[in-house]
Design a protein around this motif. Structure first.
Motif, PDB file in Angstrom:
ATOM      1  N   ALA A  59       0.858  -1.180  -0.074  1.00  0.00           N
ATOM      2  CA  ALA A  59       0.059  -0.116   0.014  1.00  0.00           C
ATOM      3  C   ALA A  59       0.631   1.228  -0.089  1.00  0.00           C
ATOM      4  N   ARG A  60       0.424   2.254  -0.452  1.00  0.00           N
ATOM      5  CA  ARG A  60       1.161   3.816  -0.532  1.00  0.00           C
ATOM      6  C   ARG A  60       1.388   4.037   0.801  1.00  0.00           C
ATOM      7  N   GLU A  61       0.537   3.822   1.781  1.00  0.00           N
ATOM      8  CA  GLU A  61       0.807   4.367   3.212  1.00  0.00           C
ATOM      9  C   GLU A  61       2.353   3.508   3.748  1.00  0.00           C
ATOM     10  N   THR A  62       2.151   2.188   3.152  1.00  0.00           N
ATOM     11  CA  THR A  62       3.426   1.502   3.904  1.00  0.00           C
ATOM     12  C   THR A  62       4.878   2.166   3.223  1.00  0.00           C
ATOM     13  N   VAL A  63       4.667   2.562   2.010  1.00  0.00           N
ATOM     14  CA  VAL A  63       5.799   3.276   1.400  1.00  0.00           C
ATOM     15  C   VAL A  63       6.020   4.758   1.968  1.00  0.00           C
ATOM     16  N   ARG A  64       5.096   5.286   2.321  1.00  0.00           N
ATOM     17  CA  ARG A  64       5.074   6.778   2.797  1.00  0.00           C
ATOM     18  C   ARG A  64       5.800   6.511   4.154  1.00  0.00           C
ATOM     19  N   GLN A  65       5.463   5.463   4.916  1.00  0.00           N
ATOM     20  CA  GLN A  65       6.115   5.376   6.265  1.00  0.00           C
ATOM     21  C   GLN A  65       7.542   5.109   6.230  1.00  0.00           C
ATOM     22  N   ALA A  66       8.037   4.336   5.294  1.00  0.00           N
ATOM     23  CA  ALA A  66       9.424   3.895   5.040  1.00  0.00           C
ATOM     24  C   ALA A  66      10.229   5.432   4.454  1.00  0.00           C
ATOM     25  N   LEU A  67       9.518   6.156   3.678  1.00  0.00           N
ATOM     26  CA  LEU A  67      10.014   7.262   3.228  1.00  0.00           C
ATOM     27  C   LEU A  67      10.136   8.266   4.146  1.00  0.00           C
ATOM     28  N   ARG A  68       9.284   8.301   5.146  1.00  0.00           N
ATOM     29  CA  ARG A  68       9.400   9.388   6.297  1.00  0.00           C
ATOM     30  C   ARG A  68      10.628   9.067   7.095  1.00  0.00           C
ATOM     31  N   GLU A  69      10.778   7.644   7.598  1.00  0.00           N
ATOM     32  CA  GLU A  69      12.056   7.494   8.203  1.00  0.00           C
ATOM     33  C   GLU A  69      13.467   7.526   7.435  1.00  0.00           C
ATOM     34  N   LEU A  70      13.335   7.513   6.081  1.00  0.00           N
ATOM     35  CA  LEU A  70      14.483   7.759   5.569  1.00  0.00           C
ATOM     36  C   LEU A  70      15.032   9.426   5.220  1.00  0.00           C
ATOM     37  N   LEU A  71      13.870   9.917   5.244  1.00  0.00           N
ATOM     38  CA  LEU A  71      13.868  11.623   5.321  1.00  0.00           C
ATOM     39  C   LEU A  71      14.543  12.057   6.701  1.00  0.00           C
ATOM     40  N   LEU A  72      13.716  11.358   7.599  1.00  0.00           N
ATOM     41  CA  LEU A  72      14.413  11.807   9.113  1.00  0.00           C
ATOM     42  C   LEU A  72      15.848  11.628   9.349  1.00  0.00           C
ATOM     43  N   VAL A 235      26.211  29.046  24.599  1.00  0.00           N
ATOM     44  CA  VAL A 235      25.884  28.995  23.452  1.00  0.00           C
ATOM     45  C   VAL A 235      24.755  27.745  23.624  1.00  0.00           C
ATOM     46  N   ARG A 236      23.516  28.083  22.811  1.00  0.00           N
ATOM     47  CA  ARG A 236      22.615  27.144  22.646  1.00  0.00           C
ATOM     48  C   ARG A 236      22.486  26.928  21.172  1.00  0.00           C
ATOM     49  N   THR A 237      22.933  25.653  20.596  1.00  0.00           N
ATOM     50  CA  THR A 237      22.670  25.376  19.365  1.00  0.00           C
ATOM     51  C   THR A 237      22.035  24.346  18.689  1.00  0.00           C
ATOM     52  N   LEU A 238      21.147  24.610  17.834  1.00  0.00           N
ATOM     53  CA  LEU A 238      20.413  23.542  17.422  1.00  0.00           C
ATOM     54  C   LEU A 238      20.821  23.192  15.903  1.00  0.00           C
ATOM     55  N   TYR A 239      21.053  21.808  15.837  1.00  0.00           N
ATOM     56  CA  TYR A 239      21.631  21.271  14.653  1.00  0.00           C
ATOM     57  C   TYR A 239      20.483  20.198  14.090  1.00  0.00           C
ATOM     58  N   ARG A 240      20.282  20.326  12.664  1.00  0.00           N
ATOM     59  CA  ARG A 240      19.260  19.484  12.045  1.00  0.00           C
ATOM     60  C   ARG A 240      19.837  18.010  12.155  1.00  0.00           C
ATOM     61  N   GLY A 241      18.911  17.145  12.913  1.00  0.00           N
ATOM     62  CA  GLY A 241      19.392  15.799  12.893  1.00  0.00           C
ATOM     63  C   GLY A 241      19.571  14.997  11.497  1.00  0.00           C
ATOM     64  N   ASP A 242      19.019  15.397  10.653  1.00  0.00           N
ATOM     65  CA  ASP A 242      19.218  14.598   9.455  1.00  0.00           C
ATOM     66  C   ASP A 242      20.423  15.114   8.419  1.00  0.00           C
ATOM     67  N   ARG A 243      21.100  16.326   8.963  1.00  0.00           N
ATOM     68  CA  ARG A 243      21.947  16.721   8.383  1.00  0.00           C
ATOM     69  C   ARG A 243      23.537  16.754   8.939  1.00  0.00           C
ATOM     70  N   PHE A 244      23.420  16.313  10.331  1.00  0.00           N
ATOM     71  CA  PHE A 244      24.581  16.490  11.057  1.00  0.00           C
ATOM     72  C   PHE A 244      24.802  15.116  11.945  1.00  0.00           C
ATOM     73  N   SER A 245      26.365  14.920  11.882  1.00  0.00           N
ATOM     74  CA  SER A 245      26.728  13.969  12.715  1.00  0.00           C
ATOM     75  C   SER A 245      27.893  14.544  13.476  1.00  0.00           C
ATOM     76  N   PHE A 246      28.114  13.950  14.654  1.00  0.00           N
ATOM     77  CA  PHE A 246      29.316  14.489  15.430  1.00  0.00           C
ATOM     78  C   PHE A 246      30.391  13.614  15.925  1.00  0.00           C
ATOM     79  N   THR A 247      31.555  13.950  15.946  1.00  0.00           N
ATOM     80  CA  THR A 247      32.650  13.229  16.023  1.00  0.00           C
ATOM     81  C   THR A 247      33.483  13.647  17.335  1.00  0.00           C
TER      82      THR A 247
END
Length: 256
Positions: A59-72, A235-247
């Motif tokens: 179903a398209r909703e199944t695909v939509r849920q998979a895409l939501r996670e990959l976007l996040l 400092v208080r900094t918000l980073y997008r969780g889908d665009r950043f990782s920390f090392t």
């Protein structure tokens, strides 16, 4: 448990599939789309939800849920009315290096957009946390963080006016605050305390960064001091969780 020969060290063990083998349908579709992402490469256009639903017979909703996670997770991004493969996440070091240095090391162009620069008496809570004096004048500078003109974060900096009296006159808000302190004022960073947590952006923050409110954010709190141990910034900094990782590089530590 058998360990797959092609299992990447940083990947979920057994690709996240339970030993009993039963997995949600959306997760199986997500795994298929993940392989498709590898084939398409950065910037590749993903088929429509309808086409993916027909391809995987779900179903398209199944695909939509998979895409939501990959976007996040930052593996996909919206572009116009379509969905394309996202580039690699920005790696930001957990160190006293500035945001500017971290972004430049990865071949990206850093930038900032000033939202506000205000001066007010230091409130009690900020004074206690940052080692300042209650009532002394402090600056609050809020800026949107950019990487190649893409909005990727939001930064709030609090600093005593006595340390940077000309902040509103001789500082370019699109530039590095750390470079300004060092090169213009001769102030060097000594050490800092940092705390990281996962949060959701407020409606205002999501609007400024240009993300959905449901997108997870990485929030870093930092209290910095100069080489003499004197308070420098909070400092208080918000980073997008889908665009950043920390090392971070960890050295040996003796003890329990």
């Amino acid at each position: 448990m058998d360990y797959p020969n092609d299992q990447a060290p940083g990947a979920p063990v057994r690709s996240g599939i339970p030993e009993h083998g039963r997995i949600p349908k959306y997760y199986a579709v997500k795994a298929h789309i993940a392989l498709l992402i590898e084939e398409l490469g950065e910037g590749g256009l993903l088929p429509t939800e309808r086409d993916l639903a027909e391809k995987y017979e779900v179903a398209r909703e199944t695909v939509r849920q998979a895409l939501r996670e990959l976007l996040l997770e930052g593996r996909l991004r919206r572009q116009g009315r379509g969905t394309v493969v996202a580039g690699p996440k920005l790696e930001q070091p957990l160190s006293l290096a500035s945001y500017t240095e971290g972004v430049r090391r990865q071949g990206r162009t850093p930038g900032r957009t000033l939202i506000s620069l205000d001066r007010f008496p230091c409130p009690e809570a900020l004074a206690a946390e940052a080692g300042l004096t209650r009532g002394e004048p402090v600056w609050h500078m809020e800026r949107v963080l950019l990487a190649d003109d893409e909005r990727v974060g939001l930064e709030s900096t609090y600093v005593a006016v006595a340390r940077v009296p000309g902040l509103d006159r001789d500082f370019d808000p699109d530039s590095s605050f750390y470079a300004y302190l060092h090169e213009r004022l001769g102030i060097a960073f000594g050490d800092a305390d940092e705390r990281i947590e996962t949060v959701l952006a407020t409606p205002r923050e999501a609007l400024l960064i240009g993300t959905p409110p449901a997108l997870p954010m990485l929030l870093i709190h930092r209290v910095s001091r100069d080489t003499e141990g004197q308070p420098l910034e909070r400092v208080r900094t918000l980073y997008r969780g889908d665009r950043f990782s920390f090392t971070a590089h960890l050295g040996a530590h003796l003890g329990g």
